[in-house]
Design a protein around this motif. Structure first.
Motif, PDB file in Angstrom:
ATOM      1  N   UNK A 185     -52.813 -64.813  46.081  1.00 19.03           N
ATOM      2  CA  UNK A 185     -53.954 -64.544  45.440  1.00 19.03           C
ATOM      3  C   UNK A 185     -54.427 -63.097  45.816  1.00 19.03           C
ATOM      4  N   UNK A 186     -54.548 -62.596  46.961  1.00 16.54           N
ATOM      5  CA  UNK A 186     -55.005 -61.433  47.368  1.00 16.54           C
ATOM      6  C   UNK A 186     -54.134 -60.544  46.807  1.00 16.54           C
ATOM      7  N   UNK A 187     -52.712 -60.706  47.173  1.00 16.14           N
ATOM      8  CA  UNK A 187     -51.771 -59.756  46.637  1.00 16.14           C
ATOM      9  C   UNK A 187     -51.779 -59.438  45.209  1.00 16.14           C
ATOM     10  N   UNK A 188     -52.037 -60.379  44.502  1.00 15.71           N
ATOM     11  CA  UNK A 188     -52.236 -60.336  42.951  1.00 15.71           C
ATOM     12  C   UNK A 188     -53.329 -59.629  42.636  1.00 15.71           C
ATOM     13  N   UNK A 189     -54.423 -59.927  43.392  1.00 10.20           N
ATOM     14  CA  UNK A 189     -55.451 -58.944  42.905  1.00 10.20           C
ATOM     15  C   UNK A 189     -55.454 -57.607  43.217  1.00 10.20           C
ATOM     16  N   UNK A 190     -54.704 -57.390  44.572  1.00 10.62           N
ATOM     17  CA  UNK A 190     -54.434 -55.976  44.824  1.00 10.62           C
ATOM     18  C   UNK A 190     -53.566 -55.218  43.738  1.00 10.62           C
ATOM     19  N   UNK A 191     -52.630 -55.946  43.290  1.00 12.32           N
ATOM     20  CA  UNK A 191     -51.719 -55.501  42.087  1.00 12.32           C
ATOM     21  C   UNK A 191     -52.542 -55.093  41.077  1.00 12.32           C
ATOM     22  N   UNK A 192     -53.369 -55.770  40.543  1.00 12.41           N
ATOM     23  CA  UNK A 192     -54.320 -55.501  39.518  1.00 12.41           C
ATOM     24  C   UNK A 192     -55.148 -54.248  39.714  1.00 12.41           C
ATOM     25  N   UNK A 193     -55.674 -54.144  40.798  1.00 12.45           N
ATOM     26  CA  UNK A 193     -56.425 -53.118  41.056  1.00 12.45           C
ATOM     27  C   UNK A 193     -55.525 -51.771  41.126  1.00 12.45           C
ATOM     28  N   UNK A 194     -54.527 -51.726  41.748  1.00 12.61           N
ATOM     29  CA  UNK A 194     -53.428 -50.403  41.858  1.00 12.61           C
ATOM     30  C   UNK A 194     -53.215 -50.220  40.453  1.00 12.61           C
ATOM     31  N   UNK A 195     -52.956 -50.919  39.727  1.00 15.96           N
ATOM     32  CA  UNK A 195     -52.047 -51.007  38.052  1.00 15.96           C
ATOM     33  C   UNK A 195     -53.449 -50.429  37.471  1.00 15.96           C
ATOM     34  N   UNK A 196     -54.414 -50.693  37.552  1.00 12.49           N
ATOM     35  CA  UNK A 196     -55.626 -50.377  36.845  1.00 12.49           C
ATOM     36  C   UNK A 196     -55.912 -48.958  37.177  1.00 12.49           C
ATOM     37  N   UNK A 197     -56.049 -48.669  38.469  1.00 12.23           N
ATOM     38  CA  UNK A 197     -56.230 -47.198  39.167  1.00 12.23           C
ATOM     39  C   UNK A 197     -55.084 -46.252  38.574  1.00 12.23           C
ATOM     40  N   UNK A 198     -53.982 -46.821  38.311  1.00 13.90           N
ATOM     41  CA  UNK A 198     -52.837 -45.820  37.853  1.00 13.90           C
ATOM     42  C   UNK A 198     -53.228 -45.462  36.470  1.00 13.90           C
ATOM     43  N   UNK A 199     -53.447 -46.716  35.578  1.00 16.80           N
ATOM     44  CA  UNK A 199     -53.801 -46.478  34.271  1.00 16.80           C
ATOM     45  C   UNK A 199     -54.897 -45.256  34.128  1.00 16.80           C
ATOM     46  N   UNK A 200     -56.238 -45.584  34.879  1.00 15.75           N
ATOM     47  CA  UNK A 200     -57.228 -44.781  34.628  1.00 15.75           C
ATOM     48  C   UNK A 200     -56.837 -43.621  35.055  1.00 15.75           C
ATOM     49  N   UNK A 201     -56.121 -43.325  36.206  1.00 15.54           N
ATOM     50  CA  UNK A 201     -55.741 -41.823  36.735  1.00 15.54           C
ATOM     51  C   UNK A 201     -54.992 -41.198  35.659  1.00 15.54           C
ATOM     52  N   UNK A 202     -53.898 -41.721  34.779  1.00 12.49           N
ATOM     53  CA  UNK A 202     -53.341 -41.258  34.035  1.00 12.49           C
ATOM     54  C   UNK A 202     -54.123 -40.816  32.684  1.00 12.49           C
ATOM     55  N   UNK A 203     -55.137 -41.696  32.386  1.00 20.50           N
ATOM     56  CA  UNK A 203     -55.818 -41.250  31.180  1.00 20.50           C
ATOM     57  C   UNK A 203     -56.658 -40.119  31.625  1.00 20.50           C
ATOM     58  N   UNK A 204     -57.154 -39.882  32.753  1.00 19.05           N
ATOM     59  CA  UNK A 204     -58.175 -38.782  33.251  1.00 19.05           C
ATOM     60  C   UNK A 204     -57.294 -37.545  33.444  1.00 19.05           C
ATOM     61  N   UNK A 205     -55.902 -37.714  33.852  1.00 19.40           N
ATOM     62  CA  UNK A 205     -54.923 -36.585  33.765  1.00 19.40           C
ATOM     63  C   UNK A 205     -54.756 -35.840  32.483  1.00 19.40           C
ATOM     64  N   UNK A 206     -54.671 -36.692  31.352  1.00 17.29           N
ATOM     65  CA  UNK A 206     -54.517 -36.034  30.199  1.00 17.29           C
ATOM     66  C   UNK A 206     -55.634 -35.157  29.602  1.00 17.29           C
ATOM     67  N   UNK A 207     -56.775 -35.496  30.046  1.00 13.39           N
ATOM     68  CA  UNK A 207     -58.007 -34.697  29.469  1.00 13.39           C
ATOM     69  C   UNK A 207     -58.001 -33.403  30.394  1.00 13.39           C
TER      70      UNK A 207
END
Length: 124
Positions: A1-23
């Protein structure tokens, strides 16, 4: 369960980072590299159209050759005078933008010339 939650956090961080980088604005070097890549692409297009014009030039004689020779001379003049230079980013960027636009216009003009000449009958 902990690994799944960490995967979601890393994925969300990557998405947010790419959105910020476009601007965020591009770095000065990235802008110059992109402009130079666009000019390089136009140079390859220029080669294709000038090769076709040389073939047409060999097919024609007399005054029909003059527009092609003038077009080829313009292409050669542009290639000889193209020298990326400038002391600062703003001057290099302005020069590259000007040359990109000039190369694009030259390729379009020569493609139009090629289309007009290909329709003309060969001389004997």
């Amino acid at each position: 369960m902990q690994l799944q939650r960490m995967g979601w956090v890393i994925g969300l961080a990557l998405v947010v980072g790419s959105i910020i980088a476009t601007f965020l604005p591009e770095s000065e070097e990235a802008v110059e590299e992109r402009l130079f890549a666009e000019i390089t692409y136009q140079m390859s297009e220029l080669k294709v159209v000038t090769d076709a014009l040389v073939l047409e030039l060999n097919r024609l004689q007399g005054t029909q050759r003059q527009p092609i020779e003038q077009g080829l001379n313009r292409a050669a003049d542009w290639l000889v005078t193209f020298r990326p230079e400038g002391n600062d980013h703003a001057s290099r960027k302005a020069y590259l933008m000007q040359q990109r636009d000039a190369a694009t216009a030259l390729v379009a003009d020569l493609e139009g010339l090629r289309a007009r000449v290909q329709g003309s009958p060969p001389t004997q």
